[in-house]
Motif scaffolding. Structure first.
Motif, PDB file in Angstrom:
ATOM      1  N   SER A 223     -70.121-119.149  -1.094  1.00 17.52           N
ATOM      2  CA  SER A 223     -70.561-117.775  -0.847  1.00 17.52           C
ATOM      3  C   SER A 223     -69.350-116.899  -0.504  1.00 17.52           C
ATOM      4  O   SER A 223     -68.225-117.379  -0.369  1.00 17.52           O
ATOM      5  N   ALA A 224     -69.606-115.604  -0.344  1.00 16.02           N
ATOM      6  CA  ALA A 224     -68.533-114.677   0.028  1.00 16.02           C
ATOM      7  C   ALA A 224     -67.911-115.070   1.364  1.00 16.02           C
ATOM      8  O   ALA A 224     -66.708-114.852   1.597  1.00 16.02           O
ATOM      9  N   ASP A 225     -68.719-115.631   2.266  1.00 17.28           N
ATOM     10  CA  ASP A 225     -68.183-116.093   3.551  1.00 17.28           C
ATOM     11  C   ASP A 225     -67.470-117.436   3.418  1.00 17.28           C
ATOM     12  O   ASP A 225     -66.351-117.607   3.914  1.00 17.28           O
ATOM     13  N   SER A 226     -68.108-118.384   2.734  1.00 17.19           N
ATOM     14  CA  SER A 226     -67.536-119.730   2.703  1.00 17.19           C
ATOM     15  C   SER A 226     -66.273-119.820   1.857  1.00 17.19           C
ATOM     16  O   SER A 226     -65.420-120.687   2.105  1.00 17.19           O
ATOM     17  N   ILE A 227     -66.096-118.912   0.880  1.00 25.06           N
ATOM     18  CA  ILE A 227     -64.879-118.975   0.089  1.00 25.06           C
ATOM     19  C   ILE A 227     -63.654-118.631   0.932  1.00 25.06           C
ATOM     20  O   ILE A 227     -62.537-119.070   0.659  1.00 25.06           O
ATOM     21  N   GLN A 228     -63.892-117.878   2.034  1.00 24.42           N
ATOM     22  CA  GLN A 228     -62.777-117.531   2.914  1.00 24.42           C
ATOM     23  C   GLN A 228     -62.305-118.732   3.739  1.00 24.42           C
ATOM     24  O   GLN A 228     -61.244-118.682   4.350  1.00 24.42           O
ATOM     25  N   ASP A 229     -63.084-119.810   3.748  1.00 23.14           N
ATOM     26  CA  ASP A 229     -62.599-121.052   4.347  1.00 23.14           C
ATOM     27  C   ASP A 229     -61.589-121.747   3.452  1.00 23.14           C
ATOM     28  O   ASP A 229     -60.882-122.666   3.882  1.00 23.14           O
ATOM     29  N   HIS A 230     -61.519-121.298   2.190  1.00 19.80           N
ATOM     30  CA  HIS A 230     -60.636-121.927   1.212  1.00 19.80           C
ATOM     31  C   HIS A 230     -59.509-121.005   0.748  1.00 19.80           C
ATOM     32  O   HIS A 230     -58.462-121.479   0.309  1.00 19.80           O
ATOM     33  N   ILE A 231     -59.745-119.693   0.793  1.00 14.04           N
ATOM     34  CA  ILE A 231     -58.750-118.710   0.347  1.00 14.04           C
ATOM     35  C   ILE A 231     -58.659-117.616   1.402  1.00 14.04           C
ATOM     36  O   ILE A 231     -59.677-117.020   1.760  1.00 14.04           O
ATOM     37  N   GLY A 232     -57.465-117.337   1.882  1.00 12.13           N
ATOM     38  CA  GLY A 232     -57.274-116.383   2.969  1.00 12.13           C
ATOM     39  C   GLY A 232     -57.268-114.944   2.517  1.00 12.13           C
ATOM     40  O   GLY A 232     -56.282-114.215   2.678  1.00 12.13           O
ATOM     41  N   THR A 233     -58.385-114.501   1.913  1.00  7.99           N
ATOM     42  CA  THR A 233     -58.525-113.123   1.461  1.00  7.99           C
ATOM     43  C   THR A 233     -60.004-112.764   1.460  1.00  7.99           C
ATOM     44  O   THR A 233     -60.859-113.651   1.353  1.00  7.99           O
ATOM     45  N   ASP A 234     -60.297-111.463   1.566  1.00  5.67           N
ATOM     46  CA  ASP A 234     -61.690-111.009   1.481  1.00  5.67           C
ATOM     47  C   ASP A 234     -61.971-110.377   0.119  1.00  5.67           C
ATOM     48  O   ASP A 234     -62.913-109.613  -0.045  1.00  5.67           O
ATOM     49  N   ARG A 235     -61.162-110.730  -0.865  1.00  7.51           N
ATOM     50  CA  ARG A 235     -61.232-110.093  -2.181  1.00  7.51           C
ATOM     51  C   ARG A 235     -62.424-110.558  -3.015  1.00  7.51           C
ATOM     52  O   ARG A 235     -62.860-109.851  -3.917  1.00  7.51           O
ATOM     53  N   TYR A 236     -62.992-111.728  -2.705  1.00  3.14           N
ATOM     54  CA  TYR A 236     -63.928-112.356  -3.637  1.00  3.14           C
ATOM     55  C   TYR A 236     -65.382-112.313  -3.166  1.00  3.14           C
ATOM     56  O   TYR A 236     -65.665-112.381  -1.977  1.00  3.14           O
ATOM     57  N   GLU A 237     -66.264-112.265  -4.155  1.00  2.40           N
ATOM     58  CA  GLU A 237     -67.707-112.244  -3.929  1.00  2.40           C
ATOM     59  C   GLU A 237     -68.254-113.651  -3.684  1.00  2.40           C
ATOM     60  O   GLU A 237     -69.358-113.828  -3.194  1.00  2.40           O
ATOM     61  N   GLY A 238     -67.474-114.640  -4.014  1.00  2.00           N
ATOM     62  CA  GLY A 238     -67.856-116.047  -3.901  1.00  2.00           C
ATOM     63  C   GLY A 238     -67.039-116.862  -4.878  1.00  2.00           C
ATOM     64  O   GLY A 238     -66.039-116.375  -5.423  1.00  2.00           O
ATOM     65  N   GLY A 239     -67.459-118.108  -5.129  1.00  2.00           N
ATOM     66  CA  GLY A 239     -66.690-118.930  -6.044  1.00  2.00           C
ATOM     67  C   GLY A 239     -67.378-120.239  -6.357  1.00  2.00           C
ATOM     68  O   GLY A 239     -68.484-120.528  -5.896  1.00  2.00           O
ATOM     69  N   LEU A 240     -66.703-121.036  -7.161  1.00  2.00           N
ATOM     70  CA  LEU A 240     -67.162-122.363  -7.537  1.00  2.00           C
ATOM     71  C   LEU A 240     -66.001-123.323  -7.345  1.00  2.00           C
ATOM     72  O   LEU A 240     -64.954-123.174  -7.985  1.00  2.00           O
ATOM     73  N   LEU A 241     -66.181-124.283  -6.450  1.00  6.12           N
ATOM     74  CA  LEU A 241     -65.152-125.289  -6.171  1.00  6.12           C
ATOM     75  C   LEU A 241     -65.434-126.507  -7.040  1.00  6.12           C
ATOM     76  O   LEU A 241     -66.499-127.115  -6.941  1.00  6.12           O
ATOM     77  N   ASP A 242     -64.470-126.850  -7.875  1.00  2.00           N
ATOM     78  CA  ASP A 242     -64.554-128.059  -8.702  1.00  2.00           C
ATOM     79  C   ASP A 242     -63.687-129.121  -8.032  1.00  2.00           C
ATOM     80  O   ASP A 242     -62.455-129.059  -8.097  1.00  2.00           O
ATOM     81  N   HIS A 243     -64.337-130.080  -7.404  1.00  2.00           N
ATOM     82  CA  HIS A 243     -63.587-131.111  -6.671  1.00  2.00           C
ATOM     83  C   HIS A 243     -62.788-132.015  -7.606  1.00  2.00           C
ATOM     84  O   HIS A 243     -61.848-132.677  -7.163  1.00  2.00           O
ATOM     85  N   SER A 244     -63.136-132.031  -8.901  1.00  2.11           N
ATOM     86  CA  SER A 244     -62.378-132.837  -9.856  1.00  2.11           C
ATOM     87  C   SER A 244     -61.280-132.033 -10.535  1.00  2.11           C
ATOM     88  O   SER A 244     -60.545-132.553 -11.378  1.00  2.11           O
TER      89      SER A 244
END
Length: 427
Positions: free
Chosen positions: A158-179
């Motif tokens: 989500s927009a909040d949880s992506i900030q645990d992975h990227i130090g910016t507020d630029r994104y609406e969210g994302g998809l983490l591919d663990h592979s």
């Protein structure tokens, strides 16, 4: 004549192997001659050597001189056009065939790194970052699509949880591919080349191929030598000019720009990318970035059509980096370079044969890291006589750009401007 050198990139400056191989001289015999020592060529050569073939690689400059040694170093699955596009435009069978191979390239990379102990700073995890709600919806659809083809190592952010992975507020969210993952691309191709040589393969550098003479035995000519082989694989991609015109006219070289900062304090690294994942956004003209093995931020973005080299790479990329990470405004940039990839009209790889024994693979359209490694497996299988997967790619139509060579640059730039505007408007 001085030996050819790599571009002035961070990768070249930190390469594990600085060895310069000898040029081709005299007549050499092989089962297979591979033209080009990038990912496609070296992957093909290594897969063939593992099958017991006698293989010679002929390279115009240095191993990994082109896109293979200059790219963002990210493991990103599938193709520049995804599996749903393939199925909708080329039929269910094509979608199933290419879909079954869409996640293989990353597995090949990991297998080679582990089997041959290649030191290339391989790290797990890659994030697709959505810049707007439309892109976030597309990522949700991508997750469903990939899972329907058996790929389940995906996590929506989500927009909040992506900030645990990227130090910016630029994104609406994302998809983490663990592979997914990232690595030092030049060290990967150099490590693969060393693995190939350990199996008896030979690589000639500084040996531009001047012509390929077709026949029952093909002859690959350079200025001072010739390789006589049963099969030839042409793997020059964006750096092949004039060798097979009918193949070259089907694609267009494009440039992308990359910068690398000075080494960052560990606290700043953790602030930018806490999980040390790589990132690419979902824009048509996308940004991509990651941390290097020694703690630098590698940031790329922008496209120049027709392989034109911009005058000031930093002026193009630094504003993009600061838009994402304003906290880097006082950080120095140590390296800046450009590299060419090969774009096809349909943004899908082009595989084919010229005559009965000259094969080619090209045009990964900015999605080449995994697709090139898959190509090596597929080409080696075809040469061994198992051509079904090769034919699945080769059967896709290969269109020239509208207007021919003269108009392909302005037409493509106009199309890119249109899609870039759509990205900005979120439509």
């Amino acid at each position: 004549m001085s030996a050819p050198s790599h571009t002035t990139s961070y990768y070249a400056a930190s390469a594990n192997d600085q060895t310069i191989r000898s040029p081709l001289e005299g007549e050499v015999f092989a089962d297979v001659c591979v033209v080009g020592a990038g990912f496609t060529g070296i992957s093909t050569a290594l897969h063939l050597a593992e099958k017991g073939f006698n293989v010679v690689v002929v390279e115009a400059s240095r191993i990994g001189f082109g896109a293979s040694g200059r790219n963002g170093g990210q493991i990103v699955h599938s193709y520049s056009r995804d599996i749903d596009f393939i199925e909708q435009n080329y039929g269910k069978k094509a979608g199933e065939q290419l879909g079954s191979m869409a996640f293989e390239g990353g597995k090949i990379i990991r297998r080679l790194v582990e089997q041959y102990d290649i030191q290339c700073d391989l790290k797990p995890g890659g994030i697709f970052a959505a810049c707007n709600k439309k892109q976030m919806k597309e990522l949700e659809e991508k997750k469903s699509l990939w899972e329907s083809h058996g790929h389940h190592q995906l996590e929506l952010l989500s927009a909040d949880s992506i900030q645990d992975h990227i130090g910016t507020d630029r994104y609406e969210g994302g998809l983490l591919d663990h592979s997914g993952g990232h690595f030092h691309p030049l060290n990967l191709v150099l490590g693969e080349a060393a693995a190939f040589e350990s199996l008896g393969g030979v690589i000639y550098e500084a040996s531009p191929v001047t012509r390929i003479e077709e026949g029952i035995k093909a002859k690959v000519h350079s200025a001072k030598g010739c390789v006589v082989a049963d099969f030839v694989v042409v793997a020059g991609n964006a750096y092949m000019t004039g060798l097979i015109p009918e193949v070259e006219q089907k694609a267009m070289p494009c440039g992308t720009q990359v910068i690398t900062t000075e080494p960052l304090p560990e606290s700043l690294q953790k602030e930018l990318l806490p999980g040390d994942h790589c990132v690419e956004d979902c824009n048509y003209l996308l940004d991509y970035y990651r941390l290097s093995g020694d703690g630098r931020l590698i940031y790329g973005g922008g496209v120049t059509y027709g392989a034109r080299e911009p005058d000031k790479i930093e002026s193009l990329v630094v504003p993009k980096m600061l838009k994402t990470f304003p906290q880097l405004k006082n950080v120095k940039v140590n390296y800046a370079w450009t590299g060419n990839f090969l774009l096809t009209l349909m943004r899908l790889p082009q595989f084919g044969r010229v005559g009965h024994n000259v094969y080619y693979a090209q045009g990964y359209s900015g999605h080449g890291v995994t697709s090139t490694h898959l190509a090596g497996q597929v080409l080696s299988d075809a040469i061994q006589g198992q051509a079904e997967r090769f034919d699945a790619f080769a059967s896709l139509p290969q269109y020239p750009f509208p207007g021919g060579r003269a108009l392909r640059v302005p037409y493509t730039a106009m199309g890119a401007a249109y899609y870039s505007l759509r990205d900005k408007l979120g439509i």
